[in-house]
Write a protein that holds these residues in place. Sequence first.
Motif, PDB file in Angstrom:
ATOM      1  N   ARG A 294     -17.712   8.310   8.788  1.00 54.07           N
ATOM      2  CA  ARG A 294     -17.904   7.153   9.669  1.00 54.07           C
ATOM      3  C   ARG A 294     -16.620   6.340   9.800  1.00 54.07           C
ATOM      4  NH1 ARG A 294     -22.835   3.795   7.426  1.00 54.07           N
ATOM      5  NH2 ARG A 294     -21.610   4.132   5.519  1.00 54.07           N
ATOM      6  N   SER A 295     -16.439   5.726  10.951  1.00 58.26           N
ATOM      7  CA  SER A 295     -15.305   4.824  11.152  1.00 58.26           C
ATOM      8  C   SER A 295     -15.527   3.567  10.331  1.00 58.26           C
ATOM      9  CB  SER A 295     -15.170   4.464  12.636  1.00 58.26           C
ATOM     10  OG  SER A 295     -16.277   3.670  13.046  1.00 58.26           O
ATOM     11  N   ILE A 296     -14.439   2.825  10.100  1.00 60.33           N
ATOM     12  CA  ILE A 296     -14.571   1.595   9.336  1.00 60.33           C
ATOM     13  C   ILE A 296     -15.475   0.606  10.061  1.00 60.33           C
ATOM     14  CG2 ILE A 296     -12.500   0.556  10.344  1.00 60.33           C
ATOM     15  CD1 ILE A 296     -13.808   0.126   6.735  1.00 60.33           C
ATOM     16  N   VAL A 314     -11.587  -9.929  12.843  1.00 58.05           N
ATOM     17  CA  VAL A 314     -10.883  -9.284  11.723  1.00 58.05           C
ATOM     18  C   VAL A 314      -9.602  -8.625  12.224  1.00 58.05           C
ATOM     19  CG1 VAL A 314     -10.995  -7.402  10.050  1.00 58.05           C
ATOM     20  CG2 VAL A 314     -12.948  -8.951  10.322  1.00 58.05           C
ATOM     21  N   HIS A 315      -9.703  -7.921  13.341  1.00 63.76           N
ATOM     22  CA  HIS A 315      -8.522  -7.237  13.889  1.00 63.76           C
ATOM     23  C   HIS A 315      -7.486  -8.216  14.427  1.00 63.76           C
ATOM     24  CE1 HIS A 315      -9.679  -3.067  13.376  1.00 63.76           C
ATOM     25  NE2 HIS A 315     -10.889  -3.317  13.888  1.00 63.76           N
ATOM     26  N   GLU A 316      -7.896  -9.446  14.759  1.00 63.18           N
ATOM     27  CA  GLU A 316      -6.931 -10.462  15.172  1.00 63.18           C
ATOM     28  C   GLU A 316      -5.990 -10.826  14.039  1.00 63.18           C
ATOM     29  OE1 GLU A 316      -6.511 -12.675  18.274  1.00 63.18           O
ATOM     30  OE2 GLU A 316      -7.176 -10.659  18.821  1.00 63.18           O
ATOM     31  N   VAL A 317      -6.481 -10.734  12.822  1.00 62.39           N
ATOM     32  CA  VAL A 317      -5.728 -11.219  11.659  1.00 62.39           C
ATOM     33  C   VAL A 317      -5.078 -10.091  10.877  1.00 62.39           C
ATOM     34  CG1 VAL A 317      -5.951 -12.443   9.455  1.00 62.39           C
ATOM     35  CG2 VAL A 317      -7.186 -13.268  11.476  1.00 62.39           C
ATOM     36  N   LEU A 318      -5.781  -8.972  10.730  1.00 66.11           N
ATOM     37  CA  LEU A 318      -5.294  -7.883   9.887  1.00 66.11           C
ATOM     38  C   LEU A 318      -4.683  -6.749  10.706  1.00 66.11           C
ATOM     39  CD1 LEU A 318      -8.183  -7.489   7.255  1.00 66.11           C
ATOM     40  CD2 LEU A 318      -6.169  -8.988   7.174  1.00 66.11           C
ATOM     41  N   SER A 319      -3.674  -6.128  10.125  1.00 69.29           N
ATOM     42  CA  SER A 319      -3.098  -4.915  10.715  1.00 69.29           C
ATOM     43  C   SER A 319      -4.002  -3.731  10.400  1.00 69.29           C
ATOM     44  CB  SER A 319      -1.704  -4.663  10.143  1.00 69.29           C
ATOM     45  OG  SER A 319      -1.801  -4.366   8.746  1.00 69.29           O
ATOM     46  N   ALA A 321      -3.257  -1.137   8.720  1.00 71.58           N
ATOM     47  CA  ALA A 321      -3.070  -0.792   7.307  1.00 71.58           C
ATOM     48  C   ALA A 321      -3.874  -1.730   6.409  1.00 71.58           C
ATOM     49  CB  ALA A 321      -1.592  -0.847   6.947  1.00 71.58           C
ATOM     50  N   GLN A 322      -3.910  -3.000   6.750  1.00 73.95           N
ATOM     51  CA  GLN A 322      -4.673  -3.958   5.950  1.00 73.95           C
ATOM     52  C   GLN A 322      -6.176  -3.722   6.073  1.00 73.95           C
ATOM     53  OE1 GLN A 322      -2.822  -7.422   7.726  1.00 73.95           O
ATOM     54  NE2 GLN A 322      -1.856  -7.973   5.768  1.00 73.95           N
ATOM     55  N   VAL A 323      -6.628  -3.354   7.267  1.00 65.81           N
ATOM     56  CA  VAL A 323      -8.043  -3.037   7.446  1.00 65.81           C
ATOM     57  C   VAL A 323      -8.425  -1.836   6.598  1.00 65.81           C
ATOM     58  CG1 VAL A 323      -9.770  -2.214   9.104  1.00 65.81           C
ATOM     59  CG2 VAL A 323      -8.210  -4.062   9.737  1.00 65.81           C
ATOM     60  N   ALA A 324      -7.508  -0.912   6.437  1.00 68.76           N
ATOM     61  CA  ALA A 324      -7.780   0.307   5.656  1.00 68.76           C
ATOM     62  C   ALA A 324      -7.820   0.034   4.160  1.00 68.76           C
ATOM     63  CB  ALA A 324      -6.722   1.366   5.966  1.00 68.76           C
ATOM     64  N   ASP A 325      -7.294  -1.107   3.722  1.00 69.33           N
ATOM     65  CA  ASP A 325      -7.304  -1.444   2.301  1.00 69.33           C
ATOM     66  C   ASP A 325      -8.561  -2.251   1.997  1.00 69.33           C
ATOM     67  OD1 ASP A 325      -5.643  -1.754  -0.330  1.00 69.33           O
ATOM     68  OD2 ASP A 325      -6.380  -3.764   0.148  1.00 69.33           O
ATOM     69  N   ALA A 326      -9.451  -1.699   1.184  1.00 72.03           N
ATOM     70  CA  ALA A 326     -10.765  -2.296   0.951  1.00 72.03           C
ATOM     71  C   ALA A 326     -10.679  -3.713   0.388  1.00 72.03           C
ATOM     72  CB  ALA A 326     -11.582  -1.411   0.009  1.00 72.03           C
ATOM     73  N   ALA A 327      -9.809  -3.932  -0.578  1.00 73.89           N
ATOM     74  CA  ALA A 327      -9.708  -5.244  -1.202  1.00 73.89           C
ATOM     75  C   ALA A 327      -9.213  -6.288  -0.200  1.00 73.89           C
ATOM     76  CB  ALA A 327      -8.786  -5.189  -2.414  1.00 73.89           C
ATOM     77  N   THR A 328      -8.198  -5.913   0.585  1.00 75.50           N
ATOM     78  CA  THR A 328      -7.667  -6.842   1.592  1.00 75.50           C
ATOM     79  C   THR A 328      -8.717  -7.141   2.648  1.00 75.50           C
ATOM     80  OG1 THR A 328      -5.426  -6.007   1.241  1.00 75.50           O
ATOM     81  CG2 THR A 328      -5.839  -7.204   3.297  1.00 75.50           C
ATOM     82  N   LEU A 329      -9.419  -6.097   3.082  1.00 72.49           N
ATOM     83  CA  LEU A 329     -10.453  -6.262   4.100  1.00 72.49           C
ATOM     84  C   LEU A 329     -11.584  -7.160   3.603  1.00 72.49           C
ATOM     85  CD1 LEU A 329     -11.751  -5.570   6.811  1.00 72.49           C
ATOM     86  CD2 LEU A 329     -12.610  -3.440   5.773  1.00 72.49           C
TER      87      LEU A 329
END
Length: 428
Positions: A294-296, A314-319, A321-329
């Motif tokens: 599944r996609s994120i 969320v995409h407005e703020v995170l890149s 790569a950041q979305v792909a990092d669970a803790a950052t997300l």
Amino acid sequence: MLDSVAPQVAIIGGGPAGLMAAEALSLAGIQVDIYDAMPSVGRKFLLAGIGGLNITHSEPYDTFCARYGDRQSELQPMLDRLPPSAVRSWANGLGIDTFIGSSGRVFPSEMKAAPLLRAWLHRLRSAGVRLHVRHRWLGWNSEGGLRLATTNGETSVKPQATILALGGASWPKLGSDGAWVPLLQAMGVSIAPLQSANCGFEVAWSEHLRSRFAGAPVKSVALTFTDAQGVTERRQGEMIIGADGIEGSLIYAFSRQLREYLNAHGRATFTLDLAPGYEAQRLLAEVCHPRGSRSISSHLKSRIGITGVKMALVHEVLSKAQVADAATLAAAIKTLPITVHATGPIEEAISTAGGVCFGSLDDNLMLKELPGVFVAGEMADWEAPTGGYLLTACFASGLTAGMGVLKWLRATCIVNPTSPANSTTLRG
């Protein structure tokens, strides 16, 4: 002259404050004339009732009064004259039943302003109050009379006392355009600059968010902001994404703090909790749950209900790569930073801050520089959140100004102290 008999009291502005002042005075046997620039009175009042008219609030009185912030001390005596319980009784006296909503706000039973306004105007006319529409106040002439622009040209009246109830500068197309500011400043009255209150704020959204989600509601979120004094507040509610920013009830609740921070620093950042029903540890566990193919986006939608406009934020703020990092997300979902860089236009604000400084007014709301001229409603330098607080204070200040005029007329021997003009108790 407009009439063969000049008014004892002229009220400039036919909104809630002006109408309440007229009621207080007419009950005391005073001849009152109301002048309004618009084709009919109470236009902003009617607009406020479109989504459900909040006439007051049912919360404990001490809490209610604290909603007026650093102007509580000035407004408290007025509110004591017309507290929320008295507002409900007054409406009931007009034949308008009220009820308390789930939020604690008090509404007319029909939820609309029109029935209340019709009943109110009928009672005022029956008491002898005269209404003059399409009469725009232009200031004073050399003889101290009120200059009025009408459809038949300019005319003037010279009442024995005047109440100015012209509102602030929000929604000018409905009559409150702030044109009174230079007129009073020219007379030496101190006025704090008018600013947007209960307003939206500008945000530099991406073209994607602006084109895809302008007008979209953002529901069930919590906003946290630390104000200029270092006080942190968190509230849960709803907001709306605009093409150029963000607005809605949750934003309005923070409008004063955000505006003051903006004035001091040029920008302000608050955080949004997009999933307030999840504790941080549980949210992180849900984000980290294996998602397979599944996609994120699909994963977040199924596990914690983050989708649509929330995902776009969320995409407005995170890149990527950041979305792909669970803790950052997970951290961003709980504390997503949103930066605002300006208040929305004052013309689009629900109300305004600023106005006639209380230092220019006596306890009866008479202008110290202009004896016999009083101020009521949103013209004075106070503000309040939505939810019935604005209307209650407008009603209460109108009553205070009306009572102040009566005292003035008696003190100057224009009204016989032993005449029937001794009762200003509102009918309820």
